[in-house]
Design a protein around this motif. Structure first.
Motif, short mmCIF file in Angstrom:
data_model
loop_
_atom_site.label_atom_id
_atom_site.label_comp_id
_atom_site.label_asym_id
_atom_site.label_seq_id
_atom_site.Cartn_x
_atom_site.Cartn_y
_atom_site.Cartn_z
N SER A 16 1.50 1.60 16.24
CA SER A 16 0.07 1.69 15.94
C SER A 16 -0.69 0.84 16.95
O SER A 16 -0.11 0.19 17.81
CB SER A 16 -0.17 1.22 14.50
N ASP A 17 -1.98 0.83 16.83
CA ASP A 17 -2.79 0.12 17.80
C ASP A 17 -2.85 -1.36 17.45
O ASP A 17 -3.62 -1.79 16.61
CB ASP A 17 -4.20 0.71 17.82
N ASP A 45 -8.86 1.42 -1.83
CA ASP A 45 -8.32 1.22 -0.49
C ASP A 45 -8.17 -0.27 -0.21
O ASP A 45 -8.99 -0.87 0.48
CB ASP A 45 -9.22 1.88 0.56
N PRO A 46 -7.11 -0.87 -0.74
CA PRO A 46 -6.96 -2.33 -0.62
C PRO A 46 -6.85 -2.76 0.85
O PRO A 46 -6.24 -2.08 1.66
CB PRO A 46 -5.65 -2.61 -1.37
N GLY A 47 -7.48 -3.89 1.14
CA GLY A 47 -7.36 -4.48 2.48
C GLY A 47 -6.30 -5.57 2.45
O GLY A 47 -6.15 -6.28 1.46
N VAL A 48 -5.56 -5.68 3.55
CA VAL A 48 -4.49 -6.67 3.64
C VAL A 48 -4.87 -7.73 4.68
O VAL A 48 -5.26 -7.39 5.80
CB VAL A 48 -3.16 -6.00 4.01
N GLY A 93 1.31 1.39 10.71
CA GLY A 93 2.07 2.64 10.72
C GLY A 93 2.10 3.29 9.34
O GLY A 93 2.33 4.50 9.22
N ARG A 94 1.86 2.51 8.28
CA ARG A 94 1.80 3.05 6.92
C ARG A 94 0.36 3.34 6.49
O ARG A 94 0.09 3.55 5.30
CB ARG A 94 2.39 2.03 5.94
N SER A 95 -0.58 3.34 7.45
CA SER A 95 -1.99 3.60 7.16
C SER A 95 -2.57 2.62 6.16
O SER A 95 -3.38 2.98 5.30
CB SER A 95 -2.21 5.03 6.66
N ILE A 96 -2.15 1.37 6.26
CA ILE A 96 -2.69 0.31 5.40
C ILE A 96 -3.78 -0.43 6.17
O ILE A 96 -3.60 -0.77 7.35
CB ILE A 96 -1.56 -0.64 4.96
N ALA A 97 -4.90 -0.67 5.50
CA ALA A 97 -6.05 -1.29 6.18
C ALA A 97 -5.82 -2.79 6.37
O ALA A 97 -5.46 -3.50 5.43
CB ALA A 97 -7.31 -1.07 5.34
N VAL A 98 -6.02 -3.27 7.60
CA VAL A 98 -5.97 -4.70 7.93
C VAL A 98 -7.34 -5.03 8.53
O VAL A 98 -7.51 -5.06 9.74
CB VAL A 98 -4.83 -5.01 8.93
N ALA A 135 3.95 -1.49 -1.31
CA ALA A 135 4.11 -1.18 -2.73
C ALA A 135 2.95 -1.74 -3.54
O ALA A 135 2.42 -1.06 -4.44
CB ALA A 135 5.43 -1.75 -3.24
N LEU A 136 2.53 -2.97 -3.26
CA LEU A 136 1.38 -3.54 -3.98
C LEU A 136 0.13 -2.71 -3.72
O LEU A 136 -0.68 -2.48 -4.62
CB LEU A 136 1.16 -5.00 -3.55
N VAL A 137 -0.02 -2.25 -2.47
CA VAL A 137 -1.19 -1.44 -2.11
C VAL A 137 -1.14 -0.09 -2.83
O VAL A 137 -2.13 0.36 -3.40
CB VAL A 137 -1.26 -1.27 -0.58
N ALA A 138 0.03 0.54 -2.81
CA ALA A 138 0.14 1.87 -3.46
C ALA A 138 -0.10 1.75 -4.96
O ALA A 138 -0.75 2.61 -5.56
CB ALA A 138 1.53 2.46 -3.18
N ASP A 139 0.42 0.70 -5.55
CA ASP A 139 0.22 0.49 -6.99
C ASP A 139 -1.26 0.28 -7.30
O ASP A 139 -1.79 0.81 -8.28
CB ASP A 139 1.06 -0.72 -7.43
N ALA A 140 -1.95 -0.49 -6.45
CA ALA A 140 -3.38 -0.73 -6.66
C ALA A 140 -4.17 0.57 -6.52
O ALA A 140 -5.07 0.85 -7.31
CB ALA A 140 -3.89 -1.77 -5.65
#
Lengths: 700, 700
Positions: free
Chosen positions: A251-252, B306-309, B328-333, B448-453
């Motif tokens: 990823s970027d 859409d939880p932010g990490v 790579g898992r499309s999780i927002a940072v 997992a925490l993000v998907a659960d949220a």
């Protein structure tokens, strides 16, 4: 570490006779004290360790003084960034041949003096020949020599073994060394390169090619400064030992990566393709890295293009997880031969599944015979096995040893917890069997053995397709670009370049056989296109008209081409329907000429479903590219459509790559689309970008 | 196991007061002996354990005799398959309320008496109410009650804790229990269902919803017998505790799977979609399962869409691996606010990266403050952190405890090896912090925490879109199908169904505004199509003609339609260009009505890039489907193209799902293509398949 070999340029760094810690300290919180603690083990095995601090009269006042009491090959610099260059010069003067600089405050820091501090280190290294590891790294370790040049506690607990770690980052070096240790693997050398002011990955890889203690190499890559040098080093090393590579940057991660290494990240996809082409096995994350290098450190499969895997499981459920994982990786699990199935039927209860996977039912003494029968099957090149640890039912270590077939590696997942399980996994590894704990680990290890076998099977291909030097024009319109394709032997449709409308109508009659009324009486439709080397995107401005079957329609098309600015026209026979591909060659800023292929259309483009290789490349190598496309099913006769002959595509791709390699003035060539038809591959459009002779950069 | 709650139907199985081993043996190689060894721990804590063997006078002659000396709730049957039914009946007669049958030789065996043996077990269970676990499983374990009803050695070493394992297979149950133990997690209950003759996954999930010792559930699924019942149980359970699901069958493992479970595998994709819709977190392999359920057993994030990490790392290189994995898992940072960055600047050396990820530089006492500042950032819902274990530099357990923010879970990867590291990870977990070892583990736990949220944030959506009962025709041609779409409020183009050529020409004039000569004077092109409910694939037989702009061209098209067998014609205005989608609803044999969406075109089809949901479903739920497509970038204004309003698509999809749910006689409806244009979504073609009233199957 008894070795009989020619000393290498990094021996002073990784196999020093003596070490001086400059900036050693009695304050336990200081780096100089942490280093002295870590390196204590080196003196315990008789190494010369000298603490140097001019302001502490219990220590040596200078490196020179330290050298008087014994040879000092390596200086570990625990002084501020601004002081490092002067100390490095002093060390070189005193005959020290290598240095480790752990501290930060160099080129990884934006602004300030950091870059200048690093430039001076590099300058002194170049001028004196002293080799510098770092700065900005937590160091390295050589467990077999009790040499722990790292300030991270616990590092000395990492066991000695055959795996070398070459990591871009000191933190990742330690994370990998710890993870390998936790999984039961030992380390020959583990290095974090940090900023790479002098010693870079290719240096260490070259060192490892001659290291008799190393049986497999784990390579972690963040950025690549010199692509061709890295690839040459990997290629040399993979000829002798397996290399497993983890490349960051899917990823970027650019902004954070740049802050960390002071370098720009290059293309993840191209870096991976280049490493694979050089024979490395690629993995997706650090866990797969551990499984992969752990397996390759003890065994390798025969070099075959498409290895088959025999799956043996003592429990059906975990076997199903394993099978699913392997098939998800496009690994072949072929049905066993009738002969093998007969042998298995004699060994196993009648009602288990025995075609592959082989379910042994309750584990028992037949396990060795089952492994031997599966290993003897002509379709099996690797065995992937799983069993819960049930020593009362079967001694799996003995069974695995007894069941071995020469040349067919065994990966065995031994499920369980406790010391007895760990001991059995260790015993398996000592016997050359890749041992791990869970089905996912078996799959990752098996995938690595398969990838390594595939890479070596293509490694012996013929040489790269030779590129032809051509007279490069300043610019190419579509007609000229297709003339060059004709020269390369790439099929195009019959066409005429026309400077006038009447020439276009003549071309229509000749190519389309048209009679003017557009009715369906055997007229072959033609395309009319704007012909201008300055226009790269013709479609967007109305410069392409397809399916013209009458003079009237041609006139309408020519009207629109003129409105779009056309002064010349390309009239071309229309190709038959098929599946559109994109193939091209371009220059990567880090790796030089590369070729790529992808499926045509916006969906494929949005998914970035492409395969990449460095050029020049052999036709064999290029022929393997389509199998990497996610959408490859479309090229295999999808719904009665045409079937790709991979070699035909490989020849086109290799010739484009050779063209760029042989002609530094050609920047890029793209065929879009290259149509796969029932009559073969036909180039429907092509663009060639060039540079002026004076602007040519070195061809890298 | 002190519990105050209503006894559940499986308490006799999982919390028995006494156990009888029927077929106990003094031969240590026999199953009956292995079970007696395993269950020894149960007597050590005061449980009543009775060995029953009519042919061994050191044991009880019968279950009845064993019951006389103390309550027997559970019978463990260690007898051949053929003898099980009679023993089960005897047990039920003696007041035993649950049985475990480990042995094989039942329905998993093709041919022979196996299926009949199993049928008799099920029959007795139904008739007497005794609950049967198995057959063909290695059993279950309840470490907190020292209850190890498994013949696999080492199982008693699995520690007690909050994680329940519900596995389709006994082998996988053990593999997961061991893997969880190795990673430092404890188990409340671990069950392998085997053939599921009586007790199935929904039964155990219902039991766990009331189990106070269970804080998270790991669910392993191979096949699904009763889809609606499984989904209802998962939905009930996820309302109380997190569930992580691993579904086997990504690739085609059908033949082996069938041999193993005696059941046909259902669709992997549909099963996963159904479980996710019911609130479960999905994982890709058993390693991710361990990380995911290990994290969710100690902490959960707020329910947000859409939880932010926030990423915090003490070493840049591992932080980069972590960031890359998360993205790579499309999780927002997300970038931290200026306020947070100011706070961090006051805590950290000036030159580290602090925007997110936050690189702390050398770990030190600031760590607690850094975690607190990041946790307080309004964009951060979960913190993912990594640090090498350096107790001399910082006490990470204390820092993590001190740095906690209420409602913002912390996942901490602690790199290192040795007992001190293991102890610190345990201490972190005891404090409600998800601890793991490597960046990949941090990423999997965070995901997992993000998907659960996310799942909980959509769980509260409005009810499923109500379906409308319609009068279902025996068959639908395209015009009738589009009339039904109009009724559902789905946009179509203006059209006329024509029984004669002259009607078609009139329609052309009305819809196309044509004047007959085909020249470019504002004529809107029309399509002419064959209109026949019996023809499902019109294009293949020449039944579709597009871009008609003249009466002459219309006549040519009508000629061809007649040649293709048309007696009626659909004349329709052409839609503007755009991106084609496929949306539909059909009946899954296991789960009942489902809806699906995908991109149009062969590339998307070859890649099977689709999103699936059970129907009926809410518009909110359906609106989330496009974000799952790999090619979703095409729907977001790709190259100036139209932008999808997810809710507009969600309304269409939900209405199709409601249609199937409310009308059992409609088997399938598909809109292909549904075109995304700058003017919204327009259905260009539609097919509806129906069944006769007499053929209607139950709506499942």
């Amino acid at each position: 570490m008894t070795q009989i070999r020619t000393p290498g340029p990094l021996d002073a760094l990784f196999a020093p006779r003596g070490i001086a810690i400059v900036g050693a300290s009695r304050n336990p919180a200081k780096l100089g004290a942490a280093m002295a603690r870590s390196l204590g083990g080196f003196t315990a095995v008789g190494g010369h360790l000298a603490l140097v601090n001019g302001r502490d009269d219990t220590m040596y006042p200078s490196i020179g003084a330290a050298s008087a009491d014994g040879p000092v090959d390596l200086a570990v610099l625990c002084v501020p960034a601004a002081a490092c260059a002067a100390i490095l010069a002093e060390a070189a003067d005193a005959g020290v041949r290598a240095a480790l600089v752990c501290g930060g405050g160099f080129a990884e820091v934006a602004g300030g003096q950091g870059a200048e501090h690093q430039r001076r280190l590099t300058e002194i290294a170049r001028a004196t020949g002293i080799r510098v590891l770092g700065p900005n790294t937590s160091g390295f370790l050589v467990p077999g020599a009790h040499l722990t040049a790292s300030f991270v506690p616990g590092t000395s607990r990492v066991p000695s073994g055959g795996i070398a770690v070459v990591a871009a980052s000191g933190g990742v070096n330690h994370a990998l060394a710890f993870a390998l240790a936790e999984a039961g693997h030992g380390i020959s050398l583990a290095v974090g390169l940090g900023n790479g002011a002098d010693v870079t990955a290719p240096d260490v890889l070259d060192h490892l090619a001659d290291d008799p203690d190393t049986t497999a190499v784990a390579l972690h890559v963040e950025t690549v400064a010199d692509g061709p040098r890295l690839i040459a080093a990997v290629r040399r090393l993979t000829a002798r030992r397996p290399v497993v590579a983890l490349v960051v940057g899917r990823s970027d991660v650019g902004a954070f990566a740049a802050s960390h290494t002071g370098a720009l990240a290059t293309s993840w996809r191209t870096t991976r393709a280049a490493l694979a082409q050089a024979g490395a096995v690629l993995v997706g994350d650090e866990r797969e890295l551990v499984d992969a290098v752990g397996a390759l450190a003890v065994t390798r499969a025969r070099a075959v293009a498409d290895p088959g895997v025999g799956v043996v499981t003592a429990q059906a459920g975990p076997g199903l997880l394993l099978l699913d994982n392997l098939q998800g990786r496009s690994i072949a699990v072929p049905e066993l031969t009738g002969h093998t199935q007969d042998e298995l039927a004699a060994l196993l209860p009648p009602l288990t599944y025995q075609r592959n996977p082989v379910d042994t039912g309750r584990p028992g003494p037949a396990m060795g015979g089952v492994l031997r029968a599966v290993g003897a099957d002509p379709g099996v090149d690797v065995i992937a096995a799983y069993a819960l640890h049930e020593p009362g039912a079967v001694d799996l270590v003995a069974a695995a040893r007894a069941g071995r077939t020469d040349g067919v590696p065994l990966v065995l997942g031994l499920g369980g917890t406790g010391d007895a399980v760990t001991r059995d996994r260790d015993a398996l590894r000592a016997a050359g069997i890749a041992a791990t704990g869970d089905p996912a680990g078996v799959a990752a290890a098996t995938a690595a053995l398969v990838a390594d076998a595939r890479a070596r099977s293509t490694g012996g291909d013929g040489p790269a397709a030779p590129g032809t030097a051509v007279e490069v024009a300043d610019a190419y319109d579509e007609g000229q670009a297709k003339d060059l394709l004709d020269h390369l032997g790439i099929a195009t449709m019959p066409r005429r370049c026309c400077a006038t409308r009447s020439a276009a109508h003549e071309a229509f009659d000749a190519l389309g056989g048209g009679d003017g009324d557009g009715a369906d009486r055997g007229v072959r439709p033609v395309a009319a296109k704007l012909l201008d080397a300055a226009v790269l995107h013709k479609t967007e401005i109305g410069g392409v008209h397809l399916g013209i079957t009458s003079h009237q329609a041609l006139d309408a098309a020519l009207d629109r081409l003129e409105a779009a600015g056309a002064r010349r026209y390309l009239i071309e026979a229309m190709a038959p329907p098929g599946i559109d591909l994109i193939v091209g060659a371009r220059r990567d800023p880090v790796f030089g000429p590369v070729v790529l292929i992808g499926l045509g259309g916006t969906v494929a483009e949005a998914l970035a479903d492409v395969a990449v290789r460095l050029a020049p490349l052999s036709v064999d190598e290029a022929s393997g590219m389509p199998s990497e496309l996610s959408g490859r099913a479309l090229l295999a006769g999808w719904r009665g459509g045409p079937v790709l002959a991979p070699r035909a595509l490989g020849e086109i791709v290799a010739s484009l790559g050779g063209l760029l390699a042989a002609n530094p003035l050609i920047d890029e060539i793209e065929i879009n689309p290259l149509r796969l038809t029932h009559s073969g591959l036909i180039a429907l459009d092509a663009v060639i970008l060039t540079r002026k002779a004076g602007d040519a950069h070195p061809d890298r």
